[in-house]
Design an enzyme around this catalytic site. Structure first.
Site, PDB file in Angstrom:
ATOM      1  N   CYS A   6      42.840  30.534  40.357  1.00 52.24           N
ATOM      2  CA  CYS A   6      43.283  31.183  39.130  1.00 52.24           C
ATOM      3  C   CYS A   6      44.583  30.524  38.678  1.00 52.24           C
ATOM      4  O   CYS A   6      45.426  30.191  39.506  1.00 52.24           O
ATOM      5  CB  CYS A   6      43.524  32.669  39.367  1.00 52.24           C
ATOM      6  SG  CYS A   6      42.034  33.546  39.783  1.00 52.24           S
ATOM      7  N   HIS A  56      42.460  31.234  46.756  1.00 51.54           N
ATOM      8  CA  HIS A  56      43.093  32.240  45.905  1.00 51.54           C
ATOM      9  C   HIS A  56      44.500  31.772  45.568  1.00 51.54           C
ATOM     10  O   HIS A  56      45.209  31.277  46.418  1.00 51.54           O
ATOM     11  CB  HIS A  56      43.161  33.580  46.631  1.00 51.54           C
ATOM     12  CG  HIS A  56      41.821  34.221  46.794  1.00 51.54           C
ATOM     13  ND1 HIS A  56      41.149  34.809  45.740  1.00 51.54           N
ATOM     14  CD2 HIS A  56      41.017  34.350  47.874  1.00 51.54           C
ATOM     15  CE1 HIS A  56      39.999  35.283  46.166  1.00 51.54           C
ATOM     16  NE2 HIS A  56      39.884  35.015  47.460  1.00 51.54           N
TER      17      HIS A  56
END
Lengths: 600, 321
Positions: free
Chosen positions: B117, B75
């Site tokens: 991301c 993440h």
């Protein structure tokens, strides 16, 4: 004539002893009950002490041998365990509990050193080196997790005297450590056949770590035979696992049990509510019959160095079932049955795969499991974030003899016990009995430097149970000291119990020690709200921005009295507008006349 | 963690819900795991700022001739990647660590791949030479997971990682594969990945043109080339080497004889001097606790209490007069 035969006999015995093989392996399969199977793998390697010290490695692996020599470690015990031994249904532990460790990783060793500090430095070196070899975080065993037990462990080596040779015993454990395939890989690489042949070919991480309980052990010690022949160094690797037979038989890519279709469901007709509508699933044929390949995923791939010095094959697989039970073999192996009628062993030739099939017969064809000498269970008591208590229930199941044992506990520094609250009482008595705890060794904790060590010598009378309790305080850690998953809780290492041979029975003095370990505990500590710093930053910034804005406003604004301001009347506005219009008209007409105007 | 009790498939990590490929395998070794995976340890590993006790298995051990592959996934967000859900590594941290590696001659060429991301922001600040960087998604773009396995209960793999692995499994079939980074990057299909992968070539000498010619196996394979210096052979040089080797063997033999004679000494190993501050953290043994019922202690305690009471009483009597 008699003398000569005696001489011959002793010669023969001497030969037998000296022909002690350099490498032995044995797999012992023991069905504990219809649904579970205990598989004990044992690998024993030997080398003479002289060749070991000259760095001539053959069966003792070089990678481990050099680490031990570098860290000047004379005896090493390393354990990787997961799960809980269910002694209510599985009985006494294999190897008397000497080859198992507490949940996670446990390590103890006798290290040479001139002083405490010296031996501790080597202990740190040893832990770091082993962490690299075994892919475990053994380097986390620092001063807060290391102890020097006084009564719990004794050297297994017959060669040295710990006090006279400047040897120091150090013990450390990591109850949080996850044991997985990466720990099994280096374990197998230490074997002469690297897990490719022999019984080690059954060891597969997918099955081993799916077991209900498993323990991998490595013991290195030095042995000097009593007949004065050459001393040797012995390395023993052990893997014990209790497999759930039904679970192991499921295919690997689809291990999740699905409901059995109703037409295949077998109902237990002995239940009072059994009938046409209700079906209570029967467990009569749970794990009844199995093959090695079903349980371990593959058959044994031949044998590994199974021939002794006479070229005879040694037994390498034993199964403990009564002789009435049928055991079928695939592959040519030599079977020997023991006289007591409880087990049979097989010698496997080198090259052929070996498969064993335990057939399906009635439920009575199991050897009875033996009763453990002591039941121990430990749990937390109390509630709240500030303090708590520990309660240990120690039950002596024997109806005839009392039992004496050493109870050894290490607690992390943030769990602060109060020794004056330590009490032991019989479950039958309402008051504490002072004579249960015979001796106490205690080392209090120091914040962030060392943990608590508690060693108690306890005796429990026959057919009774003792409750040991003490209270503790929970410390508050610094913000950075919390691990990433602080809310899960902090693991407390299992207590180690060493059963002492009862003094009344002189024959049992020479018997091997027995060990029992409790399960580890999960201690919830008060944890801060970890988003607090961010909240504080945001709140402080808001307050500061507001304060700054107000002060800035006060500094740059010019204040005038209410009477100094001209009124806001229509006449002045009209006059102004008229003035502007006049200016415009003047510009357009080009007269260049100047008009006076009021400044507001 | 493959052996986490919540994993229904112990010792197994699958890349796909069809469970055809077990990524964890049978003989995996892991160098850093659990609480050891921290930003500090990662940067120490890259820059080799480790204590002397740290074993070789936990060091990178690369030199000026090594090609290094850094593959990160997890993440993250704009210029950061999370570690353990509690700390982050930033783009500048990585850039400075790589620069230090370059200065210390710890890599020859580096391939940096990141799947998170806004991944392309992570290599924005790199400034050391010989780095090819690629990421899964642009700024303000999310990287998505490929699919979930309902029996495992979570998404099993990220999209970009899935197609990278797919390429390596199906196209790169042998250690001698001649496929280049151009082939690997050309295999990315944005409609399948659901984000726009990014590349950075400007740090690589020769730029994109040269970088695309690099073989995939230069980074993903453990192919070790042997460099022979001075082809044709220098007679005196290898004779000198042989002589030195002989000396080493001779010395080792002499040592072996010595250890055989003197059991207590093993000169092969250097003596570990006790560390400077190790004495502070040394482990002390436990002390035996005498019985709590000791009468001596009780008398002493009672005496002290009585003494205090007498002093207090005396003082108050004196004051009242």
């Amino acid at each position: 004539m008699k003398h000569i035969s005696c001489l011959l006999l002793s010669l023969l015995l001497g030969l037998l002893v000296s022909a002690d093989p350099k490498y032995k392996e044995l797999l012992n399969l023991q069905p504990l009950n219809p649904a579970s199977l205990l598989a004990s793998f044992n690998f024993k390697s030997n080398a003479s002490l002289q060749s070991y010290e000259q760095q001539h490695f053959k069966y003792i692996p070089r990678s481990l041998g050099q680490i031990l020599q570098h860290a000047k470690t004379r005896e090493l015990h390393l354990r990787f365990s997961t799960g809980r031994w269910d002694d209510e249904s599985w009985g006494a532990r294999p190897w008397g509990g000497t080859k198992e460790g507490g949940t996670g990783v446990e390590l103890w060793a006798w290290v040479e050193g001139d002083s405490d500090a010296d031996s501790f430095a080597r202990w740190v070196t040893l832990n770091n080196a082993l962490s690299g070899l075994f892919c475990a975080s053994l380097n986390f065993i620092d001063s807060t997790r290391s102890t020097r037990p006084r009564m719990t462990f004794e050297p297994a080596s017959s060669v040295f005297n710990a006090s006279s040779e400047n040897l120091y015993l150090l013990h450390g454990s990591l109850p949080r450590e996850v044991v997985c395939t990466e720990n099994l890989t280096p374990f197998l690489k230490l074997l002469p056949c690297k897990g490719k042949a022999g019984i080690a070919s059954l060891l597969d991480g997918h099955k081993l770590f799916d077991a209900s309980w498993q323990s991998m052990a490595i013991d290195v010690r030095s042995v000097c035979p009593e007949n004065g022949s050459e001393c040797s160094i012995e390395m023993e690797q052990t893997v014990d696992m209790v497999l759930d037979v039904d679970r192991s038989k499921r295919p690997r890519d689809n291990p999740i049990p699905r409901p059995i279709p109703s037409e295949h469901l077998q109902c237990d007709q002995s239940k009072p509510y059994a009938g046409d509508e209700a079906c209570y699933p029967s467990d009569a044929n749970l794990g009844q019959s199995w093959t090695l390949a079903e349980i371990f995923g593959r058959p044994i791939q031949g044998s590994c160095l199974a021939e002794d010095s006479y070229g005879q094959l040694r037994d390498s697989v034993c199964i403990n079932v009564p002789h009435e039970r049928e055991v079928n073999l695939y592959g040519d192996a030599v079977e020997t049955k023991n006289e007591a009628g409880t087990s049979r062993c097989f010698a496997i030739p080198a090259s052929n795969p070996f498969e064993l099939v335990l057939s399906h017969i009635g439920p009575q064809t199991f050897n009875k499991v033996s009763q453990p000498p002591l039941y121990a269970s430990r749990s937390f008591t109390g509630h709240g974030q500030e303090r708590g208590g520990v309660q240990t229930l120690l039950t002596n199941p024997s109806t005839s003899s009392s039992i004496q044992f050493v109870y050894f506990e290490t607690l992390p520094w943030f769990m602060k016990p109060y020794l004056h609250t330590l009490t032991a009482r019989l479950t039958t008595a309402s008051t504490t009995s002072p004579d249960i705890i015979e001796e106490t060794f205690y080392r209090p904790a120091l914040d962030r430097r060392r943990g608590t060590q508690l060693e108690l010598l306890i005796s429990v009378p026959a057919d009774s149970a003792v409750i040991l309790t003490y209270d503790f305080d929970k410390a508050i850690l610094r913000y950075t000291e919390y691990p990433p998953d602080a809310n899960r809780g902090f693991d407390v290492a299992p207590a180690v119990i060493r059963l002492l041979p009862s003094s009344g029975n002189s024959s049992s003095n020479s018997q091997a020690p027995l060990y029992i370990r409790t399960s580890s505990l999960l201690l919830p500590l008060p944890t801060p709200d970890f988003s607090m710093p961010y909240n504080v930053i945001i709140l402080t910034s808001t307050v500061m921005a507001l304060a700054f804005g107000m002060i800035f406003n006060l500094l740059v604004r010019r204040f005038v009295g209410a009477d100094e301001v001209e009124g806001w009347n229509l006449a002045a506005l009209k006059a102004k507008a008229r003035g502007r219009v006049a200016v415009l008209v003047d510009r357009v007409s080009g007269k260049g006349q100047k008009l006076e105007k009021t400044v507001q | 963690m493959a052996c986490n009790p919540r994993n229904a498939f112990p010792g197994t990590v699958y890349n796909n819900a069809d469970r055809a490929l077990d990524l964890y395998g049978d003989n995996i070794e892991v160098d850093y795991r659990g609480y050891e995976v921290t930003v500090e340890n990662f940067i120490r590993l890259l820059t080799d700022r480790l204590g002397e006790d740290v074993p070789r298995g936990k060091r990178l051990g690369s030199d000026g001739g090594s090609n290094v592959l850094v593959y990160m996934t997890g993440h993250g967000g704009n210029e950061f990647l999370k570690f353990q859900d509690s700390e982050e590594i930033g783009s500048w941290d990585l850039a400075d660590a790589f620069e230090q590696m370059w200065e210390k001659k710890r890599y020859n060429e580096m391939l940096f791949m990141i799947d998170t991301c806004q991944a392309n922001t992570l290599y924005k600040h790199f400034y050391s030479p010989n780095i090819i960087a690629t990421g899964s998604s642009e700024i303000d773009q999310s990287s998505y997971s490929h699919h979930a396995d309902n029996d495992v209960g979570v998404a099993v793999i990220d999209r970009w990682t899935y197609y990278n692995l797919d390429f390596l499994e199906t196209q790169v079939t042998s250690p001698t594969s001649k496929l280049t980074l151009a082939d690997l990057f050309g295999s990315y299909d944005e409609s399948k990945i659901h984000s726009n992968p990014g590349y950075r070539w400007d740090l690589f000498p020769g730029g994109e043109e040269k970088g695309r010619e690099r073989l995939v196996m230069d980074f993903f394979g453990n192919v070790q080339g042997v460099e022979v210096e001075g082809v044709g052979g220098n007679e005196t040089e290898w004779r000198e080497d042989m002589r030195r080797l002989e000396e080493i063997i001779y010395r080792a033999r002499a040592r072996g004889n010595m250890t055989g004679a003197k059991k207590s000494e093993t000169p092969v190993e250097e003596v570990i001097a006790p560390g400077r501050d190790l004495g502070k953290g040394r482990v002390e043994g436990a002390a035996k606790i005498e019985g709590v019922e000791a009468w001596g202690q009780r008398v002493l305690g009672a005496g002290a209490l009585l003494g205090c009471a007498l002093i207090w009483g005396g003082a108050s009597w004196l004051e009242s007069r």
